[in-house]
Write an enzyme that holds these catalytic residues in place. Structure first.
Site, PDB file in Angstrom:
ATOM      1  N   LYS A 169       4.487 -23.657 -79.439  1.00  0.00           N
ATOM      2  CA  LYS A 169       3.988 -25.028 -79.231  1.00  0.00           C
ATOM      3  C   LYS A 169       5.156 -26.000 -79.286  1.00  0.00           C
ATOM      4  O   LYS A 169       6.064 -25.845 -80.094  1.00  0.00           O
ATOM      5  CB  LYS A 169       2.979 -25.383 -80.333  1.00  0.00           C
ATOM      6  CG  LYS A 169       2.555 -26.844 -80.322  1.00  0.00           C
ATOM      7  CD  LYS A 169       1.541 -27.189 -81.417  1.00  0.00           C
ATOM      8  CE  LYS A 169       1.300 -28.697 -81.429  1.00  0.00           C
ATOM      9  NZ  LYS A 169       0.304 -29.132 -82.393  1.00  0.00           N
ATOM     10  N   GLU A 181      -2.942 -40.065 -88.816  1.00  0.00           N
ATOM     11  CA  GLU A 181      -2.456 -38.811 -89.418  1.00  0.00           C
ATOM     12  C   GLU A 181      -1.655 -39.072 -90.691  1.00  0.00           C
ATOM     13  O   GLU A 181      -0.607 -39.714 -90.658  1.00  0.00           O
ATOM     14  CB  GLU A 181      -1.596 -38.051 -88.396  1.00  0.00           C
ATOM     15  CG  GLU A 181      -1.193 -36.671 -88.881  1.00  0.00           C
ATOM     16  CD  GLU A 181      -1.027 -35.663 -87.745  1.00  0.00           C
ATOM     17  OE1 GLU A 181      -1.063 -36.062 -86.569  1.00  0.00           O
ATOM     18  OE2 GLU A 181      -0.851 -34.477 -88.051  1.00  0.00           O
ATOM     19  N   GLU A 236      -3.783 -24.810 -80.913  1.00  0.00           N
ATOM     20  CA  GLU A 236      -2.806 -25.878 -81.158  1.00  0.00           C
ATOM     21  C   GLU A 236      -2.973 -26.434 -82.575  1.00  0.00           C
ATOM     22  O   GLU A 236      -2.000 -26.716 -83.285  1.00  0.00           O
ATOM     23  CB  GLU A 236      -3.064 -26.964 -80.100  1.00  0.00           C
ATOM     24  CG  GLU A 236      -2.100 -28.096 -80.093  1.00  0.00           C
ATOM     25  CD  GLU A 236      -2.514 -29.155 -79.048  1.00  0.00           C
ATOM     26  OE1 GLU A 236      -3.177 -28.810 -78.044  1.00  0.00           O
ATOM     27  OE2 GLU A 236      -2.162 -30.322 -79.259  1.00  0.00           O
ATOM     28  N   GLU A 291      -3.897 -37.749 -71.645  1.00  0.00           N
ATOM     29  CA  GLU A 291      -4.074 -37.835 -73.108  1.00  0.00           C
ATOM     30  C   GLU A 291      -3.064 -38.815 -73.713  1.00  0.00           C
ATOM     31  O   GLU A 291      -3.396 -39.604 -74.601  1.00  0.00           O
ATOM     32  CB  GLU A 291      -3.904 -36.437 -73.708  1.00  0.00           C
ATOM     33  CG  GLU A 291      -4.140 -36.388 -75.204  1.00  0.00           C
ATOM     34  CD  GLU A 291      -3.928 -34.986 -75.763  1.00  0.00           C
ATOM     35  OE1 GLU A 291      -4.453 -34.008 -75.192  1.00  0.00           O
ATOM     36  OE2 GLU A 291      -3.229 -34.872 -76.780  1.00  0.00           O
TER      37      GLU A 291
HETATM   38  C1  LIG Z   1       2.151 -36.946 -80.992  1.00  0.00           C
HETATM   39  C2  LIG Z   1       1.056 -37.690 -81.138  1.00  0.00           C
HETATM   40  O1  LIG Z   1      -0.094 -37.222 -81.681  1.00  0.00           O
HETATM   41  C3  LIG Z   1      -0.156 -35.926 -82.237  1.00  0.00           C
HETATM   42  C4  LIG Z   1      -0.548 -34.923 -81.243  1.00  0.00           C
HETATM   43  C5  LIG Z   1      -1.872 -34.572 -81.086  1.00  0.00           C
HETATM   44  C6  LIG Z   1      -2.279 -33.611 -79.992  1.00  0.00           C
HETATM   45  O2  LIG Z   1      -1.419 -33.202 -79.206  1.00  0.00           O
HETATM   46  O3  LIG Z   1      -3.458 -33.273 -79.872  1.00  0.00           O
HETATM   47  C7  LIG Z   1      -2.853 -35.082 -81.940  1.00  0.00           C
HETATM   48  C8  LIG Z   1      -2.521 -35.874 -82.981  1.00  0.00           C
HETATM   49  C9  LIG Z   1      -1.125 -36.030 -83.389  1.00  0.00           C
HETATM   50  O4  LIG Z   1      -0.804 -35.026 -84.303  1.00  0.00           O
HETATM   51  C10 LIG Z   1       1.013 -39.131 -80.741  1.00  0.00           C
HETATM   52  O5  LIG Z   1      -0.013 -39.776 -80.967  1.00  0.00           O
HETATM   53  O6  LIG Z   1       2.013 -39.628 -80.229  1.00  0.00           O
END
Ligand SMILES: C=C(O[C@@H]1C=C(C(=O)O)C=C[C@H]1O)C(=O)O
Length: 260
Positions: free
Chosen positions: A15, A60, A104, A242
């Site tokens: 990942k 987070e 993930e 996303e």
């Molecule tokens: C890296 C980020 O978020 C992270 C990545 C995520 C994912 O890929 O699903 C979810 C939450 C965070 O741990 C961000 O918001 O920039």
């Protein structure tokens, strides 16, 4: 992103989290208090922060330490909200079953549980995640907890946990090198720990996500950041969408009409 998926498929790593940034320019100097108000009003399930021009609303929590009890909210695995509640509920159920997102998520939980476990006598690591609902996205979330036995302060715990697989990848060193190679971005303080600590060492350190950095040389300018975890099953177009959704808290705070 395609290159990252290829490296993962070839077995080089499991990942990697890749991020992008946008630069916003305002006509007048940006007042962080205004952004904080908008973020705090709109993003309930987050920790809102402003430190040295770094402003955001992170969902987070890297680590919180309260009288020997450490806890961490691990997020990884994301789906965008549509604004239609019934549809979002169905999406939330599909997120909780998505093998790509569960995989993930598992990497992120492992990295936190392993690092925290080195400081703890006993740990509580739930077997399956819950779905955290935010106005822009939904995340798979796991709250990990442990009883700290080595006297580590919250800042020392944050140092052990950073960078978790939520912002770097698995294995850490390989993912870190791939980020340097592919991302082409100076992350600055984005994705680093941000928080506070008291004299006893207790404190809260969030991960500086959904955030922006005011330009120290130009108060009218701010860079905002968003990243996505890439695994073997990632679709580059979905990941870009996303990251667009992850920009929304800062974009909306910057574009909303001022409140009284
Ligand atoms: C890296 C980020 O978020 C992270 C990545 C995520 C994912 O890929 O699903 C979810 C939450 C965070 O741990 C961000 O918001 O920039």
């Amino acid at each position: 992103m395609g290159e990252a998926v290829e490296r993962i498929t070839s077995g080089a790593l499991d990942k990697v989290v890749l991020a992008r940034s946008l630069v916003a320019r305002a006509e007048a100097p940006i007042d962080p208090r205004f952004l904080l108000r908008r973020l705090a009003d709109s993003y309930d399930n987050t920790w809102v922060f402003a430190v040295a021009g770094l402003i955001g609303a992170t969902p987070e929590m890297l680590v919180r330490l309260d009288r020997g009890l450490a806890s961490s909210r691990v997020l990884a695995g994301t789906i965008r909200r549509t604004g239609d509640d019934a549809h979002d509920l169905a999406l939330s159920a599909s997120l909780a079953r998505s093998s790509k997102d569960l995989e993930e998520h598992e990497y992120a939980v492992r990295s936190v549980a392993d690092a925290l476990g080195r400081h703890c006598a006993s740990m509580n690591v739930p077997e399956s995640p819950f779905v955290l609902h935010l106005p822009n996205v939904m995340h798979l979330a796991t709250d990990v907890a442990g009883a700290v036995e080595d006297g580590a302060t919250s800042l020392e715990l944050a140092a052990s946990l950073h960078p978790s697989a939520a912002v770097c990848g698995t294995p850490t060193a390989t993912a870190d090198a791939l980020i340097t190679e592919l991302e082409g971005l100076d992350r600055g303080c984005y994705a680093g720990p941000v928080g506070w600590m008291d004299a006893a060492g207790d404190g809260e350190w969030g991960i500086a996500l959904r955030s922006g950095q005011l330009d120290p040389a130009d108060p009218c300018q701010i860079s905002i950041f968003a990243g996505c975890g890439i695994v073997a099953g990632s679709d580059p177009e979905d990941e870009v969408a996303e990251s667009d959704a992850k920009f929304l808290p800062m974009r909306d705070a910057l574009t909303a009409a001022p409140t009284a």
